[in-house]
Write a protein that holds these residues in place. Structure first.
Motif, PDB file in Angstrom:
ATOM      1  N   PRO A  79       0.803  -1.234   0.000  1.00 31.35           N
ATOM      2  CA  PRO A  79       0.000   0.000   0.000  1.00 31.35           C
ATOM      3  C   PRO A  79       0.828   1.273   0.000  1.00 31.35           C
ATOM      4  N   ALA A  80       0.172   2.372  -0.371  1.00 28.19           N
ATOM      5  CA  ALA A  80       0.733   3.721  -0.262  1.00 28.19           C
ATOM      6  C   ALA A  80      -0.347   4.596   0.372  1.00 28.19           C
ATOM      7  N   PRO A  81      -0.566   4.442   1.675  1.00 26.47           N
ATOM      8  CA  PRO A  81      -1.683   5.140   2.323  1.00 26.47           C
ATOM      9  C   PRO A  81      -1.415   6.636   2.477  1.00 26.47           C
ATOM     10  N   MET A  82      -2.457   7.438   2.319  1.00 29.18           N
ATOM     11  CA  MET A  82      -2.372   8.855   2.626  1.00 29.18           C
ATOM     12  C   MET A  82      -3.098   9.093   3.943  1.00 29.18           C
ATOM     13  N   LEU A  83      -2.365   9.632   4.915  1.00 32.93           N
ATOM     14  CA  LEU A  83      -2.877   9.789   6.273  1.00 32.93           C
ATOM     15  C   LEU A  83      -2.865  11.260   6.658  1.00 32.93           C
ATOM     16  N   PRO A  84      -3.785  11.677   7.532  1.00 28.11           N
ATOM     17  CA  PRO A  84      -3.799  13.077   7.961  1.00 28.11           C
ATOM     18  C   PRO A  84      -2.647  13.381   8.921  1.00 28.11           C
ATOM     19  N   LEU A  85      -2.079  14.556   8.793  1.00 28.52           N
ATOM     20  CA  LEU A  85      -1.150  15.071   9.795  1.00 28.52           C
ATOM     21  C   LEU A  85      -1.942  15.822  10.863  1.00 28.52           C
ATOM     22  N   ALA A  86      -1.280  16.183  11.926  1.00 34.16           N
ATOM     23  CA  ALA A  86      -1.973  16.861  13.016  1.00 34.16           C
ATOM     24  C   ALA A  86      -2.441  18.253  12.622  1.00 34.16           C
ATOM     25  N   THR A  87      -1.719  18.900  11.718  1.00 37.94           N
ATOM     26  CA  THR A  87      -2.085  20.242  11.280  1.00 37.94           C
ATOM     27  C   THR A  87      -3.218  20.168  10.258  1.00 37.94           C
ATOM     28  N   PRO A  88      -4.185  21.073  10.308  1.00 33.85           N
ATOM     29  CA  PRO A  88      -5.378  20.984   9.463  1.00 33.85           C
ATOM     30  C   PRO A  88      -5.056  20.975   7.972  1.00 33.85           C
ATOM     31  N   ASP A  89      -5.760  20.114   7.228  1.00 37.41           N
ATOM     32  CA  ASP A  89      -5.673  20.021   5.765  1.00 37.41           C
ATOM     33  C   ASP A  89      -4.312  19.569   5.264  1.00 37.41           C
ATOM     34  N   ASP A  90      -3.477  19.057   6.165  1.00 38.72           N
ATOM     35  CA  ASP A  90      -2.164  18.531   5.787  1.00 38.72           C
ATOM     36  C   ASP A  90      -2.169  17.011   5.894  1.00 38.72           C
ATOM     37  N   HIS A  91      -1.490  16.367   4.951  1.00 35.44           N
ATOM     38  CA  HIS A  91      -1.471  14.914   4.887  1.00 35.44           C
ATOM     39  C   HIS A  91      -0.064  14.423   4.610  1.00 35.44           C
ATOM     40  N   VAL A  92       0.130  13.127   4.781  1.00 35.72           N
ATOM     41  CA  VAL A  92       1.392  12.492   4.427  1.00 35.72           C
ATOM     42  C   VAL A  92       1.084  11.260   3.592  1.00 35.72           C
ATOM     43  N   LEU A  93       1.714  11.168   2.423  1.00 32.20           N
ATOM     44  CA  LEU A  93       1.569   9.998   1.561  1.00 32.20           C
ATOM     45  C   LEU A  93       2.733   9.065   1.871  1.00 32.20           C
ATOM     46  N   GLU A  94       2.438   7.962   2.544  1.00 28.66           N
ATOM     47  CA  GLU A  94       3.490   7.043   2.992  1.00 28.66           C
ATOM     48  C   GLU A  94       3.867   6.090   1.868  1.00 28.66           C
ATOM     49  N   LEU A  95       5.081   6.232   1.393  1.00 23.97           N
ATOM     50  CA  LEU A  95       5.560   5.463   0.251  1.00 23.97           C
ATOM     51  C   LEU A  95       6.606   4.428   0.653  1.00 23.97           C
ATOM     52  N   PHE A  96       6.653   4.094   1.953  1.00 26.14           N
ATOM     53  CA  PHE A  96       7.761   3.277   2.457  1.00 26.14           C
ATOM     54  C   PHE A  96       7.332   1.907   2.979  1.00 26.14           C
ATOM     55  N   HIS A  97       6.255   1.352   2.459  1.00 27.13           N
ATOM     56  CA  HIS A  97       5.760   0.075   2.966  1.00 27.13           C
ATOM     57  C   HIS A  97       6.193  -1.119   2.123  1.00 27.13           C
ATOM     58  N   GLY A  98       7.170  -0.912   1.247  1.00 24.58           N
ATOM     59  CA  GLY A  98       7.685  -1.996   0.424  1.00 24.58           C
ATOM     60  C   GLY A  98       8.809  -2.756   1.099  1.00 24.58           C
ATOM     61  N   PRO A  99       9.454  -3.677   0.375  1.00 25.40           N
ATOM     62  CA  PRO A  99      10.444  -4.584   0.980  1.00 25.40           C
ATOM     63  C   PRO A  99      11.697  -3.913   1.505  1.00 25.40           C
ATOM     64  N   THR A 100      12.074  -2.723   1.011  1.00 23.37           N
ATOM     65  CA  THR A 100      13.257  -2.049   1.550  1.00 23.37           C
ATOM     66  C   THR A 100      12.906  -0.733   2.243  1.00 23.37           C
ATOM     67  N   ALA A 101      11.618  -0.512   2.526  1.00 24.93           N
ATOM     68  CA  ALA A 101      11.144   0.620   3.315  1.00 24.93           C
ATOM     69  C   ALA A 101      11.456   1.972   2.695  1.00 24.93           C
ATOM     70  N   ALA A 102      11.354   2.054   1.356  1.00 27.22           N
ATOM     71  CA  ALA A 102      11.578   3.315   0.650  1.00 27.22           C
ATOM     72  C   ALA A 102      10.686   3.369  -0.581  1.00 27.22           C
ATOM     73  N   PHE A 103      10.358   4.587  -1.035  1.00 28.85           N
ATOM     74  CA  PHE A 103       9.471   4.759  -2.178  1.00 28.85           C
ATOM     75  C   PHE A 103      10.023   4.122  -3.438  1.00 28.85           C
ATOM     76  N   LYS A 104      11.309   3.926  -3.499  1.00 25.70           N
ATOM     77  CA  LYS A 104      11.924   3.427  -4.721  1.00 25.70           C
ATOM     78  C   LYS A 104      11.607   1.961  -4.985  1.00 25.70           C
ATOM     79  N   ASP A 105      10.996   1.277  -4.011  1.00 24.46           N
ATOM     80  CA  ASP A 105      10.570  -0.101  -4.242  1.00 24.46           C
ATOM     81  C   ASP A 105       9.565  -0.192  -5.386  1.00 24.46           C
ATOM     82  N   PHE A 106       8.669   0.792  -5.506  1.00 21.03           N
ATOM     83  CA  PHE A 106       7.664   0.740  -6.561  1.00 21.03           C
ATOM     84  C   PHE A 106       8.316   0.706  -7.947  1.00 21.03           C
TER      85      PHE A 106
END
Length: 430
Positions: A79-106
């Motif tokens: 997955p590449a989940p987008m989650l809310p940050l604590a600050t309003p209307d701000d989010h984080v797209l987590e791209l590090f859930h692959g086998p080496t924990a970095a976006f470059k896995d995709f």
């Protein structure tokens, strides 16, 4: 669809041929002869489905076209989940859930799936060269590990990656070789580019690249931006703005092309570390590559971002239009540390140093009155940088299971000088 070089001095070629070659014969980067027209895009049932829909025009008429859905299923199986940050209307797209924990896995997994299908049993072994400032090499090594007919040589700057990154780079063995280069990432990248353009060496040992200069890496990276933005648009009716931490400009370039295709992305802002070649350019200075400086956000320690050629191509060399379209900000090590510490103390949020550069830039944008919905691209799991992050937050980070498995393996990397004749001999050994 045919593909040409950014330097306009190589014959047009198919996508499969461009992916297999990595770099164009004239030293340029492959780009589509004509960018597909912007069109209404559909949100797929999942990330792999969105990827296949988005990328399909680039594969039109290619030998790999029928295999594209299966390639996407193989590459986008985490997955590449987008989650809310604590600050309003701000989010984080987590791209590090692959086998080496970095976006470059995709991108690495997509490229490996393509090259595996392109190879024939009677083909000579293909050597994949990859220069890495930290995360690319491990992602490529994991994606290509034990694939028949393919060997990988990873070059990284000795002493300029985190201890856990270095361990990942050297822990695979088999068809993967890690070289720790006495120099910078730019030295590693220069060695790879020179080898790819060495006709005599190519004849002796066929080579390709797995850096973001490869279309096989770049095209799939559009997909997670598209999936997040399309889902956000469906849910809120609003376009999604992004702050993207960048070094070699590949990940940001993917978002930029996705927007040009019609993905509902708003502003795209670049965040760099102290290596500020891009911020200087977007502030009005001439584009002037420089020697890279070592920082705690080491995966972005790039002084000559390769994909700038593609960015200029997209804007037809019109630097004024390019500067009007984007902004870039530099964040130094002290600001990165302050951001990691402060966001944890205030909100319990934990970021790797690269993600923290983008969070800092987003904070500054909000302070300047930036409105709308924003997301930060989180490029790596913070546990890969425990020596930086843990002292700042005062606790031990949990290591993701896949990363823990790699760290439990023995690791080895051969030392090598930043000398092309030495590296050439290494590649020629086969």
């Amino acid at each position: 669809m045919n593909f040409i070089s950014t330097r306009d001095n190589s014959p047009a070629t198919t996508l499969s041929q461009a992916i297999a070659a990595g770099l164009a014969p004239d030293g340029g980067l492959y780009v589509p002869e004509t960018l597909p027209s912007a069109r209404p895009l559909e949100l797929g049932s999942d990330l792999a489905d969105t990827a296949a829909l988005l990328i399909a025009p680039f594969f039109a008429g290619d030998a790999l076209a029928d295999a594209l859905p299966a390639i996407c299923r193989e590459a986008f199986d985490f997955p590449a989940p987008m989650l809310p940050l604590a600050t309003p209307d701000d989010h984080v797209l987590e791209l590090f859930h692959g086998p080496t924990a970095a976006f470059k896995d995709f991108g690495a997994r997509f490229l490996a799936a393509c090259l595996t299908r392109l190879r024939k049993q009677e083909d000579r072994p293909l050597t994949i060269l990859v220069a890495t400032s930290g995360d690319t090499g491990a992602a490529v090594a994991a994606a290509f590990h034990n694939r028949p007919g393919l060997r990988v040589i990873v070059l990284y700057p000795d002493g300029r990656v985190s201890p856990r990154q270095a361990h990942q780079l050297g822990c695979f063995g088999d068809n993967i070789t890690a070289l720790r280069v006495a120099g910078s990432f730019d030295d590693c990248q220069a060695l790879v580019k020179r080898a790819l353009n060495d006709a005599a060496l190519q004849a002796q040992a066929p080579m390709s690249s797995a850096n973001s200069i490869s279309l096989g890496r770049l095209l799939p990276q559009m997909s997670y931006y598209a999936h997040a933005a399309l889902a956000h648009k469906r849910a809120t009716g609003e376009a999604l703005n992004f702050v993207i931490p960048t070094g070699n400009l590949g990940n940001a370039m993917a978002a930029i092309i996705a927007r040009a295709l019609g993905v509902p992305l708003g502003r795209i802002v670049l965040a760099t570390n102290a290596n500020d070649v891009l911020p200087k350019f977007f502030s009005g200075a001439d584009y002037s590559p420089a020697d890279s400086a070592a920082t705690i956000a080491n995966a972005m320690d790039v002084g000559a971002p390769s994909n700038f050629e593609r960015l200029r191509w997209l804007y037809r060399g019109d630097d004024a239009a390019l500067r009007a379209a984007f902004t870039a900000s530099s964040v130094d090590d002290g600001q990165i540390r302050d951001t990691i510490r402060a966001r944890y103390q205030a909100h319990g949020e934990v970021f790797c140093p690269h993600t923290a550069t983008a969070v800092k830039v987003l904070q500054d944008l909000r302070g300047q009155g930036a409105a709308g919905d924003w997301a930060v691209a989180a490029t790596a799991h913070p546990a890969k940088f425990e020596s930086v992050v843990e002292p700042l937050i005062g606790r031990t980070l949990e290591v993701p299971p896949a990363l823990a498995g790699l760290l439990a393996r023995p690791a080895h990397a051969d030392p090598i000088a930043a000398d092309y004749s030495v590296f050439r001999e290494y590649v020629a050994r086969g």
